[in-house]
Design an enzyme around this catalytic site. Structure first.
Site, mmCIF file in Angstrom:
data_model
loop_
_atom_site.group_PDB
_atom_site.id
_atom_site.type_symbol
_atom_site.label_atom_id
_atom_site.label_comp_id
_atom_site.label_asym_id
_atom_site.label_seq_id
_atom_site.Cartn_x
_atom_site.Cartn_y
_atom_site.Cartn_z
ATOM 1 N N ASP A 196 -2.476 -8.567 61.711
ATOM 2 C CA ASP A 196 -1.704 -8.089 60.558
ATOM 3 C C ASP A 196 -2.594 -8.202 59.321
ATOM 4 O O ASP A 196 -2.285 -8.914 58.373
ATOM 5 C CB ASP A 196 -0.426 -8.900 60.397
ATOM 6 C CG ASP A 196 0.520 -8.302 59.352
ATOM 7 O OD1 ASP A 196 0.304 -7.142 58.936
ATOM 8 O OD2 ASP A 196 1.475 -9.001 58.955
ATOM 9 N N ASN A 201 -2.137 -10.862 53.218
ATOM 10 C CA ASN A 201 -2.581 -11.927 54.117
ATOM 11 C C ASN A 201 -4.043 -12.303 53.943
ATOM 12 O O ASN A 201 -4.581 -13.090 54.729
ATOM 13 C CB ASN A 201 -2.336 -11.513 55.574
ATOM 14 C CG ASN A 201 -0.859 -11.541 55.928
ATOM 15 O OD1 ASN A 201 -0.079 -12.239 55.297
ATOM 16 N ND2 ASN A 201 -0.482 -10.777 56.940
ATOM 17 N N ASP A 214 -1.166 -16.072 57.934
ATOM 18 C CA ASP A 214 -0.273 -15.368 58.866
ATOM 19 C C ASP A 214 -1.031 -14.816 60.070
ATOM 20 O O ASP A 214 -1.066 -13.602 60.315
ATOM 21 C CB ASP A 214 0.477 -14.249 58.139
ATOM 22 C CG ASP A 214 1.712 -14.750 57.418
ATOM 23 O OD1 ASP A 214 2.008 -15.951 57.545
ATOM 24 O OD2 ASP A 214 2.365 -13.957 56.723
#
EC number: 2.7.1.95
Length: 269
Positions: A196, A201, A214
């Protein structure tokens, strides 16, 4: 004030975490959250800021996956350090150190003149991630595995079609599934991926990417798993920066088929 802002929104931490979180002020955080609740713990004299993730049931499973990946990635990349992890039959608590800096999105918004340099830094960090030897990675996250999970999510009615990208507004989850099938098969190009790799992030300080958060979807997958998500995030900042991402990463001609596939696949999560 929302429920998420109130003190009683805090989870009751198990005794094994109580001492580690004592004396901190708590603030609910939504940046970089991937399910469950995320709290920033701050304001304790002489102590570093921390983050606590908490979730139940399926979210607890995801937090457990993230804890394992953080421990493994720590030998290869700057990621939050696991301070404490506690899993019960129905809950998971993950206490981590906070990385210094701002998200890449925050920097791109606040410093327009720095955008080209930020893109170069993001591409350099992505190359570093993708250079980790696949043979060292114990986690598999390729599109075959993700398609199986996506199918289960569709069947369970868990896909939020209202959150689809603009070009797929009005599509059903089955429309996305059919679109994915039409793009198969794909030539494999496996690397270690974040899973992701979005602007929220990636943490930037001093013009460099100082870490990522994350990481619960990290594992061996096609490099376009990361490239597609980051490329899509840059849409609001203009095509020049999207093009610069691939140029800086080292790809002269992006694979549009893989871009479409991985963006559609991401809609189902």
């Amino acid at each position: 004030m929302t429920d998420a802002d109130r003190d009683d929104a805090r989870p009751t931490v198990p005794p094994s975490l109580a001492a580690a979180v004592a004396g901190y002020a708590w603030a609910r955080d939504t940046i970089g959250a991937s399910g469950g609740a995320v709290f920033r713990l701050h304001g304790k004299a002489g102590a570093p800021n921390l983050y606590l993730k908490h979730g139940r049931d399926a979210v607890a499973d995801a937090i457990t996956e993230e804890a394992a990946r953080l421990n493994w990635l720590a030998a290869h990349l700057p990621v939050p350090a696991v301070v404490k992890f506690r899993r019960t039959p129905h809950e998971a608590f993950l206490l981590m150190t906070a990385l210094p800096g701002r998200t890449a999105y925050q920097v791109l918004v606040a410093e327009p003149d720095a955008r080209p340099d930020v893109i170069d830094a993001l591409a350099a960090f992505l190359r570093r991630l993708h250079a980790i030897p696949v043979s060292d990675c114990p986690f598999v996250a390729g599109h075959a595995q993700r398609l199986a999970v996506a199918r289960a999510r569709i069947d369970a009615g868990l896909v939020d079609v209202g959150d689809f990208d603009e070009e797929r507004q009005g599509w059903t989850a089955e429309d996305v599934w059919d679109g994915l099938q039409a793009l198969l098969p794909l030539a494999a190009d496996p690397v270690v991926t974040h899973g992701d790799f979005s602007l929220d992030n990636l943490i930037v300080e001093g013009g460099e990417v100082v870490g990522c958060i994350d990481v619960g979807r990290a594992g061996i997958a096609d490099r376009y798993q990361d490239l597609a998500i980051l490329w899509n995030c840059l849409h609001e900042f203009g095509p020049a920066l999207q093009d610069r991402l691939f140029q800086s990463y080292g790809i002269a001609r992006p694979d549009r088929r893989k871009l479409r596939f991985h963006l559609m696949l991401d809609e189902l999560f």
